[in-house]
Design a protein around this motif. Structure first.
Motif, PDB file in Angstrom:
ATOM      1  N   ASP A  34      19.634  48.225 -64.718  1.00 57.05           N
ATOM      2  CA  ASP A  34      19.931  47.676 -63.604  1.00 57.05           C
ATOM      3  C   ASP A  34      19.928  49.147 -62.366  1.00 57.05           C
ATOM      4  OD1 ASP A  34      22.038  49.546 -63.609  1.00 57.05           O
ATOM      5  OD2 ASP A  34      23.546  47.948 -64.527  1.00 57.05           O
ATOM      6  N   SER A  35      21.065  49.311 -61.359  1.00 59.14           N
ATOM      7  CA  SER A  35      20.474  50.334 -59.986  1.00 59.14           C
ATOM      8  C   SER A  35      20.253  51.450 -60.800  1.00 59.14           C
ATOM      9  CB  SER A  35      21.764  49.628 -58.990  1.00 59.14           C
ATOM     10  OG  SER A  35      23.055  49.206 -59.285  1.00 59.14           O
ATOM     11  N   ILE A  36      21.501  51.837 -61.729  1.00 61.60           N
ATOM     12  CA  ILE A  36      21.761  53.151 -62.491  1.00 61.60           C
ATOM     13  C   ILE A  36      20.197  54.120 -62.609  1.00 61.60           C
ATOM     14  CG2 ILE A  36      22.629  54.727 -63.339  1.00 61.60           C
ATOM     15  CD1 ILE A  36      25.939  52.210 -63.035  1.00 61.60           C
ATOM     16  N   THR A  37      18.948  52.458 -62.944  1.00 58.83           N
ATOM     17  CA  THR A  37      18.139  52.627 -63.726  1.00 58.83           C
ATOM     18  C   THR A  37      17.072  53.085 -62.497  1.00 58.83           C
ATOM     19  OG1 THR A  37      18.834  52.935 -65.515  1.00 58.83           O
ATOM     20  CG2 THR A  37      16.242  51.941 -65.636  1.00 58.83           C
ATOM     21  N   ASP A  38      16.779  52.074 -61.637  1.00 60.63           N
ATOM     22  CA  ASP A  38      16.096  51.279 -59.986  1.00 60.63           C
ATOM     23  C   ASP A  38      15.660  52.613 -59.659  1.00 60.63           C
ATOM     24  OD1 ASP A  38      14.886  50.099 -58.337  1.00 60.63           O
ATOM     25  OD2 ASP A  38      16.413  49.258 -57.934  1.00 60.63           O
ATOM     26  N   ASN A  39      14.746  53.015 -59.833  1.00 56.67           N
ATOM     27  CA  ASN A  39      14.458  54.368 -59.155  1.00 56.67           C
ATOM     28  C   ASN A  39      14.901  55.852 -59.097  1.00 56.67           C
ATOM     29  OD1 ASN A  39      12.072  55.642 -57.877  1.00 56.67           O
ATOM     30  ND2 ASN A  39      12.665  54.733 -56.321  1.00 56.67           N
ATOM     31  N   ALA A  40      15.454  55.703 -60.227  1.00 65.63           N
ATOM     32  CA  ALA A  40      16.411  56.805 -60.466  1.00 65.63           C
ATOM     33  C   ALA A  40      16.602  58.341 -60.718  1.00 65.63           C
ATOM     34  CB  ALA A  40      17.867  55.944 -61.909  1.00 65.63           C
ATOM     35  N   PRO A  41      17.053  59.125 -60.091  1.00 69.03           N
ATOM     36  CA  PRO A  41      16.024  60.625 -61.101  1.00 69.03           C
ATOM     37  C   PRO A  41      16.842  60.659 -62.085  1.00 69.03           C
ATOM     38  CG  PRO A  41      18.423  61.033 -59.044  1.00 69.03           C
ATOM     39  CD  PRO A  41      18.269  59.192 -59.547  1.00 69.03           C
ATOM     40  N   TYR A  42      16.871  60.378 -63.144  1.00 70.50           N
ATOM     41  CA  TYR A  42      17.221  60.340 -64.173  1.00 70.50           C
ATOM     42  C   TYR A  42      16.063  60.198 -65.554  1.00 70.50           C
ATOM     43  CZ  TYR A  42      18.069  55.890 -66.730  1.00 70.50           C
ATOM     44  OH  TYR A  42      17.991  54.475 -67.329  1.00 70.50           O
ATOM     45  N   PHE A  62       7.573  54.226 -67.404  1.00 64.33           N
ATOM     46  CA  PHE A  62       7.613  53.534 -66.980  1.00 64.33           C
ATOM     47  C   PHE A  62       9.581  53.022 -66.370  1.00 64.33           C
ATOM     48  CE2 PHE A  62       4.325  53.160 -69.259  1.00 64.33           C
ATOM     49  CZ  PHE A  62       3.061  53.150 -68.755  1.00 64.33           C
ATOM     50  N   ASN A  63       9.811  52.711 -64.875  1.00 64.04           N
ATOM     51  CA  ASN A  63      11.091  52.546 -64.205  1.00 64.04           C
ATOM     52  C   ASN A  63      10.683  51.026 -64.649  1.00 64.04           C
ATOM     53  OD1 ASN A  63      13.400  51.586 -63.156  1.00 64.04           O
ATOM     54  ND2 ASN A  63      13.453  54.159 -62.705  1.00 64.04           N
ATOM     55  N   ALA A  64      12.125  50.210 -65.320  1.00 66.20           N
ATOM     56  CA  ALA A  64      11.989  49.087 -65.261  1.00 66.20           C
ATOM     57  C   ALA A  64      13.634  48.531 -64.803  1.00 66.20           C
ATOM     58  CB  ALA A  64      11.906  47.839 -66.359  1.00 66.20           C
ATOM     59  N   GLY A  65      14.382  49.057 -63.820  1.00 66.30           N
ATOM     60  CA  GLY A  65      15.646  48.649 -62.927  1.00 66.30           C
ATOM     61  C   GLY A  65      15.479  47.974 -61.952  1.00 66.30           C
ATOM     62  N   PRO A 212      26.117  57.391 -60.063  1.00 70.12           N
ATOM     63  CA  PRO A 212      25.592  59.394 -59.831  1.00 70.12           C
ATOM     64  C   PRO A 212      24.331  59.054 -58.792  1.00 70.12           C
ATOM     65  CG  PRO A 212      25.853  58.159 -61.875  1.00 70.12           C
ATOM     66  CD  PRO A 212      25.068  56.651 -61.293  1.00 70.12           C
ATOM     67  N   TRP A 213      24.863  60.787 -58.022  1.00 66.45           N
ATOM     68  CA  TRP A 213      23.983  61.325 -57.052  1.00 66.45           C
ATOM     69  C   TRP A 213      23.615  62.572 -58.550  1.00 66.45           C
ATOM     70  CZ3 TRP A 213      24.968  62.184 -51.602  1.00 66.45           C
ATOM     71  CH2 TRP A 213      24.825  60.695 -50.373  1.00 66.45           C
ATOM     72  N   THR A 214      22.755  62.921 -57.708  1.00 66.16           N
ATOM     73  CA  THR A 214      21.884  63.633 -57.952  1.00 66.16           C
ATOM     74  C   THR A 214      22.115  64.869 -59.458  1.00 66.16           C
ATOM     75  OG1 THR A 214      19.940  64.247 -56.904  1.00 66.16           O
ATOM     76  CG2 THR A 214      20.121  65.775 -58.208  1.00 66.16           C
ATOM     77  N   ALA A 215      23.195  64.942 -59.058  1.00 64.42           N
ATOM     78  CA  ALA A 215      23.969  65.411 -60.723  1.00 64.42           C
ATOM     79  C   ALA A 215      25.189  65.083 -61.648  1.00 64.42           C
ATOM     80  CB  ALA A 215      25.649  66.483 -59.902  1.00 64.42           C
ATOM     81  N   GLY A 216      25.446  64.008 -61.547  1.00 64.62           N
ATOM     82  CA  GLY A 216      25.323  63.314 -62.388  1.00 64.62           C
ATOM     83  C   GLY A 216      24.477  62.176 -63.269  1.00 64.62           C
ATOM     84  N   HIS A 217      22.939  62.593 -62.496  1.00 61.23           N
ATOM     85  CA  HIS A 217      22.302  61.504 -63.287  1.00 61.23           C
ATOM     86  C   HIS A 217      21.631  63.577 -64.182  1.00 61.23           C
ATOM     87  CE1 HIS A 217      20.901  57.876 -62.398  1.00 61.23           C
ATOM     88  NE2 HIS A 217      21.459  58.501 -60.904  1.00 61.23           N
TER      89      HIS A 217
END
Length: 411
Positions: A34-42, A62-65, A212-217
């Motif tokens: 979902d959005s936590i994966t969507d184009n996410a830093p982790y 590949f990101n599929a969030g 999460p922002w960068t630190a959480g990721h």
């Protein structure tokens, strides 16, 4: 004079042991969520880590969030369309799935929502088993809702609801023979620790309690990599200043000179993972979770230096000054602005650009123009793929470690 936290006791090395990494050369990894994966830093953190720690390994990501997604899909289509277009089309050999934040409804536990989640999740896995039977799959327990730095919004707390969903995900993974990764507990515990250390900065780690922002990721990526058996050591170089004797791991050392101080040339087998320590939330999370033990220490130890203070230079540029006993205990270079760290940052920049390129093609062409078919559209997507190949080659070229000259001179 720089001192802590740039040095690490030698005894810490015993906790860093090599392990068999879960990813293999030629893998194609899809992060579905979902959005936590969507184009996410982790996701890009994991990619950058693989490039810098295993520079000769060729893995595609590949990101599929999709923001707002649930097990049944969302605004980019129902789940069966999502799986066909966004996951199976990538021919994955490795799949991660993280869903649940939206499915539980941001309310107290509701059996009907949980039943929908269970049925939908089982459907996703049925399709995975049927259409990607050889893929290695990890089900990721949902990342936390931040009930750690702020009071829960209802008595049970939404993260307690997510923990019930996480328990189901863990049990389902075991039932299906898949891997599971708990992304809730490590980040929630880090948030609680951060709250105890700095209650002003801690809420900024997950500023809206969901994303999460960068630190959480950073914690999430480190948790994934630890679960995958990634090496927690970039390199270890140990030199006896009295004899010139060299030992270590992950590094090739030659031309050792020892007279008063010591100097040597070395080529490490990997680069340090780049961490933006100037970000206040990142600095706090590094005090709140063992991220660095999981993703990388770059250690230099110099034994038997005469008492005094010594300057460390790399390629003729000073990077720090330390007493002899700190050199003996071990200096973690990953904390310092070294040529290796600068190189790793360039890799990270290329990773972000590669991910953005693929993301734009997916969102703007594959999805945005999904109702328009034609040979020219297919040609455009193939051309983007070829351009992505060029970027990937640049990533790998930039990630290859280079030789450097180290000097430890008395001040």
């Amino acid at each position: 004079m720089l001192r802590a936290p740039f040095f690490v006791a030698l005894s810490a090395l015993a906790t860093i042991a090599p392990a068999q990494f879960a990813l293999h050369d030629g893998d194609r990894v899809v992060f579905y969520g979902d959005s936590i994966t969507d184009n996410a830093p982790y996701t890009t953190f994991v990619e950058t880590f693989v490039l810098t720690r295993y520079p000769k390994m060729n893995v595609r990501f590949f990101n599929a969030g999709v923001g707002g997604d649930r097990v049944g899909g969302g605004w980019m289509g129902p789940v069966d369309l999502r799986l066909t277009r966004d996951l199976f089309s990538r021919k994955p050999t490795v799949v991660t799935v993280m869903l649940g934040m939206n499915d539980a409804g941001y309310q107290a536990f509701k059996p009907s929502l949980f039943n929908t989640y269970e049925a939908g999740y089982r459907h996703i896995l049925d399709r995975l088993r049927a259409e990607a039977p050889s893929a290695r799959v990890w089900l990721m327990q949902p990342s936390p809702f931040d009930d750690a730095t702020r009071p829960p919004t209802f008595p049970e707390g939404y993260n307690s609801v997510l923990k019930r969903y996480s328990g189901f995900v863990s049990d389902l993974a075991k039932e299906k023979g898949y891997g599971t990764i708990d992304l809730n507990t490590p980040l929630f515990d880090a948030l609680a620790k951060a709250e105890s250390l700095d209650p002003t900065v801690a809420p900024k780690i997950v500023v809206d309690r969901v994303h999460p922002w960068t630190a959480g990721h950073l914690v999430m990526a480190a948790t994934i990599l630890k679960a995958w058996g990634a090496s927690g050591q970039v390199s270890r170089t140990e030199i006896d200043a009295a004899t010139g004797h060299v030992s270590g791991a992950g590094v090739q050392v030659k031309d050792v000179q020892h007279s008063g101080g010591v100097s040597w040339s070395s080529t490490e087998e990997a680069l340090p993972f780049p961490i933006d320590r100037k970000d206040e939330t990142v600095a706090l999370i590094l005090r709140s979770a063992p991220v660095e033990d999981w993703i990388g220490r770059e250690l230099v130890l110099v034994k038997n230096l005469a008492p005094g203070n010594y300057r460390l230079s790399i390629d003729g540029k000073p990077v720090g000054e330390f007493p002899a006993d700190v050199y003996s205990s071990g200096i973690d270079l990953s904390w310092m602005d070294t040529p290796m760290a600068q190189q790793a940052k360039r890799v990270q920049d290329l990773t972000g650009k590669r991910a953005a390129l693929k993301y734009a093609a997916w969102r703007q062409i594959e999805f945005g123009l999904g109702d328009i078919q034609g040979r020219s559209k297919a040609d455009v997507l193939r051309a983007i793929d070829r351009f992505e190949d060029d970027v990937v080659r640049k990533q790998h070229a930039e990630a290859l470690p280079k030789p450097h000259r180290f000097e430890v001179t008395k001040i």
